[in-house]
Write a protein that holds these residues in place. Sequence first.
Motif, PDB file in Angstrom:
ATOM      1  N   VAL A  71      -0.149   7.063  -4.054  1.00 15.85           N
ATOM      2  CA  VAL A  71       1.059   6.235  -3.822  1.00 15.85           C
ATOM      3  C   VAL A  71       2.462   7.442  -4.161  1.00 15.85           C
ATOM      4  O   VAL A  71       2.235   7.469  -5.417  1.00 15.85           O
ATOM      5  CB  VAL A  71       0.543   5.231  -3.340  1.00 15.85           C
ATOM      6  N   THR A  72       2.881   6.087  -3.104  1.00 13.79           N
ATOM      7  CA  THR A  72       4.453   6.731  -4.011  1.00 13.79           C
ATOM      8  C   THR A  72       5.504   5.273  -4.125  1.00 13.79           C
ATOM      9  O   THR A  72       5.480   4.475  -3.397  1.00 13.79           O
ATOM     10  CB  THR A  72       5.467   7.648  -3.440  1.00 13.79           C
ATOM     11  N   VAL A  73       5.777   5.743  -5.230  1.00 10.74           N
ATOM     12  CA  VAL A  73       6.713   3.850  -6.026  1.00 10.74           C
ATOM     13  C   VAL A  73       8.405   4.518  -4.975  1.00 10.74           C
ATOM     14  O   VAL A  73       8.417   5.436  -5.131  1.00 10.74           O
ATOM     15  CB  VAL A  73       7.047   3.733  -6.908  1.00 10.74           C
ATOM     16  N   VAL A 131       6.438  -1.919  -1.769  1.00 12.09           N
ATOM     17  CA  VAL A 131       5.287  -1.660  -2.752  1.00 12.09           C
ATOM     18  C   VAL A 131       3.986  -2.448  -2.850  1.00 12.09           C
ATOM     19  O   VAL A 131       2.623  -1.090  -2.186  1.00 12.09           O
ATOM     20  CB  VAL A 131       5.882  -2.200  -4.573  1.00 12.09           C
ATOM     21  N   GLY A 132       3.728  -3.332  -2.913  1.00 10.04           N
ATOM     22  CA  GLY A 132       2.296  -4.113  -2.679  1.00 10.04           C
ATOM     23  C   GLY A 132       1.078  -3.740  -3.736  1.00 10.04           C
ATOM     24  O   GLY A 132       1.763  -3.334  -5.053  1.00 10.04           O
ATOM     25  N   TRP A 133       0.435  -4.502  -3.350  1.00  6.53           N
ATOM     26  CA  TRP A 133      -0.377  -4.937  -4.338  1.00  6.53           C
ATOM     27  C   TRP A 133      -1.387  -3.566  -4.944  1.00  6.53           C
ATOM     28  O   TRP A 133      -1.909  -3.933  -5.902  1.00  6.53           O
ATOM     29  CB  TRP A 133      -1.684  -5.725  -3.605  1.00  6.53           C
ATOM     30  N   VAL A 134      -1.799  -2.532  -3.824  1.00  5.02           N
ATOM     31  CA  VAL A 134      -2.585  -1.225  -4.103  1.00  5.02           C
ATOM     32  C   VAL A 134      -1.204  -0.535  -5.015  1.00  5.02           C
ATOM     33  O   VAL A 134      -1.551  -0.297  -6.606  1.00  5.02           O
ATOM     34  CB  VAL A 134      -2.610   0.004  -3.140  1.00  5.02           C
ATOM     35  N   ASP A 152      -7.877  -0.287  -5.385  1.00  5.45           N
ATOM     36  CA  ASP A 152      -7.446   0.047  -4.150  1.00  5.45           C
ATOM     37  C   ASP A 152      -8.109  -0.903  -2.774  1.00  5.45           C
ATOM     38  O   ASP A 152      -9.156  -1.198  -2.760  1.00  5.45           O
ATOM     39  CB  ASP A 152      -6.991   1.648  -3.436  1.00  5.45           C
ATOM     40  N   SER A 153      -8.100  -0.309  -0.953  1.00  3.63           N
ATOM     41  CA  SER A 153      -9.094  -0.904  -0.305  1.00  3.63           C
ATOM     42  C   SER A 153     -10.332   0.055   0.143  1.00  3.63           C
ATOM     43  O   SER A 153     -11.289  -1.067  -0.074  1.00  3.63           O
ATOM     44  CB  SER A 153      -8.243  -0.778   1.120  1.00  3.63           C
TER      45      SER A 153
END
Length: 229
Positions: A71-73, A131-134, A152-153
């Motif tokens: 994932v990327t900020v 951004v989100g929870w992950v 993560d999911s």
Amino acid sequence: MRSKRVEELLTVLGDHRSVPDLRAYFDLDSPGDRPRYTGARFDTLDGGGARDGVKDVITPYDLLAVACLGVTVPTPVALDLVEGPLGREVGARLREISANVALGEADADKHVKNGSSADQAWRLLNDETDVGWVIAGKVMARKRPQLIPVWDSVVKCAFGRPRENAWLWLDGRLRQDDRLRKELDQLHRAAQLPELVSRLRALDVVIWMRHRHDHLRTGCPGLELPPPD
């Protein structure tokens, strides 16, 4: 009373695949310049995110470590974290959390409950655009690896999608039965994991390696338990 979920987790951890999966993920049998799983560097890159001197600030290495987990900020948020007010706000919350407190031990629950400093830092990150929870959770796991699990999911599904605060939920499972902590520590030793790899991270990797291929985006039944001996 022992929890069915704890018993299920113990079954997964005790499966014969767990040690080989950990060693494969962390590239311990055939180390190379480019690990098979880039997430292997999440914990150790630049000496880890919780080491003295950087434990209360977000560094470019922290953002690269998060990228190692796929994932990327977003760049505007990354810049704000490294040199702007968002980074100072998150850092102020981090300073209120010992880097040595471990989930499932002592007073860890007060550090992860709703409204805690960790929760406030997570919310600051989660509220940022794209951004989100992950991603927010992975940034926090980099800074406080003994306290905050990577979530993560895939892992959420494997754990049965707890509806409550996921950190508190896992803290409760670890407190409820010390066999879970002991099994994770035994796996850590058996797989000869690097010292910077936390107990929580070992749990995350075992679960992720076991469920990643079978996980479905919708209607996933969760982690299939190994058959009894």
